[in-house]
Design an enzyme around this catalytic site. Structure first.
Site, PDB file in Angstrom:
ATOM      1  CB  ALA A 247      -0.940  -0.019   1.199  1.00 24.75           C
ATOM      2  CG  HIS A 248      -1.277   4.861   0.808  1.00 20.58           C
ATOM      3  ND1 HIS A 248      -2.407   5.625   0.668  1.00 20.58           N
ATOM      4  CD2 HIS A 248      -1.421   4.222   1.987  1.00 20.58           C
ATOM      5  CE1 HIS A 248      -3.182   5.461   1.712  1.00 20.58           C
ATOM      6  NE2 HIS A 248      -2.602   4.615   2.524  1.00 20.58           N
ATOM      7  CG  HIS A 249       4.407   6.744   3.471  1.00 18.88           C
ATOM      8  ND1 HIS A 249       4.125   7.294   4.698  1.00 18.88           N
ATOM      9  CD2 HIS A 249       5.743   6.885   3.295  1.00 18.88           C
ATOM     10  CE1 HIS A 249       5.236   7.756   5.237  1.00 18.88           C
ATOM     11  NE2 HIS A 249       6.237   7.530   4.402  1.00 18.88           N
TER      12      HIS A 249
END
Length: 359
Positions: A247-249
């Site tokens: 997922a993001h980051h």
């Protein structure tokens, strides 16, 4: 198909830079696992649980460690002896006897679409219908498979191999010698939404990048999302299996391994030399220290600060799981003992009541 290659045992030993024991003129023309090998095959023994096959294998040569060669030297077979890790020498044999098969589309195919501002390095292969968007940069000797898309302002280093039907979105940075298997999507927006007063969800714009460092491998249909503000980063040498969601980051450290269908939620940091088992789920906004192994289907709900093997849901040390399983296995006997105790208590209670009634 390429022409069959044949090496004598001595020639093979010279190519691998290993010792040889046995008939040096034995012809070797292929590779096979130890249980199926024939007289023209080279095989290997790495895991001792397969040692039961070594006595009866028909292999023309067996790759062993020095310790194994001493142990099995009395069998009068042809050995290629390495200091350690026979599987690595066997992999070199595979590369010798089974060269990769290319697509048959050398150079830049006429159907490839290249934006005028894109930079294409030397000796690059672009297969049919590959798309290179504006200001993208493809490093020397890289290979872009059929139907793959390299987004605007993205960069690929030298000697990368992007298989067919891969989507690398805008502003993605990929290092050298990176392999991306078919269907992978790198740089899609993360799963970030805000819910308004009416219960409607509005997607949040993701401004971060995805950074993939050197020697990373990304499996088929794996997805790596960009961060909302900060970057998602996969560090050097990490290997990611098929159908993994990052997922993001998220940041994954160096030389880690993530097995199929694992999922890592947003803003989690994974250390170096971490192994994440298949179908493991890791919650967001936590950190995993270096040298952690997560067994298959582990559910990680909080940070892990000590190296070791973890499993279960919620995740806990492997030794603790063993103790809990042992106790669970003992429950039927415990239930039986409790039943016997209940019967004894009932009997004692009845005797006590009789004693009280009797004058």
């Amino acid at each position: 198909m390429p022409q069959e290659l044949v090496y004598t045992l001595q020639q093979l030993a010279d190519l691998l830079k290993v010792e040889v024991q046995g008939n040096t003129e034995t012809p070797i023309s292929g590779v096979e696992e130890i249980s199926e090998a024939q007289s023209h095959h080279v095989t290997f023994l790495d895991n001792e649980k397969y040692s039961r096959f070594i006595k009866n294998t028909e292999a023309g040569a067996i790759i062993l460690s020095k310790a194994q060669a001493q142990k099995y030297g009395h069998l009068n077979k042809n050995f290629l002896i390495v200091s350690e890790f026979p599987s690595i020498a066997f992999q070199k044999c595979i590369e010798l006897f089974i060269p990769p098969i290319d697509s048959g589309f050398p150079g830049i195919h006429p159907t490839a679409v290249i934006h005028p501002t894109a930079h294409i390095g030397k000796d690059v292969f672009l297969e049919p219908y590959a798309v290179i968007c504006q200001h993208a940069q493809i490093g020397d000797s890289s290979h872009i498979g059929a139907g793959s898309v390299i987004g605007a302002f993205s960069t690929l280093g030298e000697h990368c191999y992007v298989h067919p039907k891969v989507v690398i979105r805008e502003r993605v940075v990929i290092g050298k010698r990176v392999i991306v298997q078919p269907g992978a999507i790198i740089g899609a927006c993360g799963f970030g939404y805000i819910t308004n007063a009416f219960g409607r969800h509005k997607h949040l714009k993701h401004l971060g990048q995805v950074i993939i460092e050197d020697d990373v491998e990304i499996g088929a249909n794996t997805t790596i999302d960009r961060g909302r503000f900060k970057n998602s980063v996969i560090r050097e040498g990490t290997k990611i299996d098929n159908q993994v969601q990052i997922a993001h980051h998220v940041e994954v450290g160096k030389h880690s391994m993530i097995v199929a269908q694992a999922g890592i939620a947003g803003s989690t940091k994974i250390g170096n030399h971490v192994i994440i088992g298949g179908q493991t789920g890791i919650t967001g906004h936590i950190s995993i220290t270096d040298h952690v192994i997560m067994m298959a289907q582990t559910g990680v709900t909080k940070s892990i600060s000590s190296p070791g093997i973890y499993g279960g849901a919620p995740a806990r040390p492997y030794q603790e799981i063993h103790r809990q399983v042992a106790k669970i296995r003992g429950l039927p006997k415990l239930e039986e003992r409790l039943g016997m105790l209940e019967e004894k208590v009932k009997g004692l209670s009845a005797q006590s009541e009789e004693a009280q009634i009797t004058p």
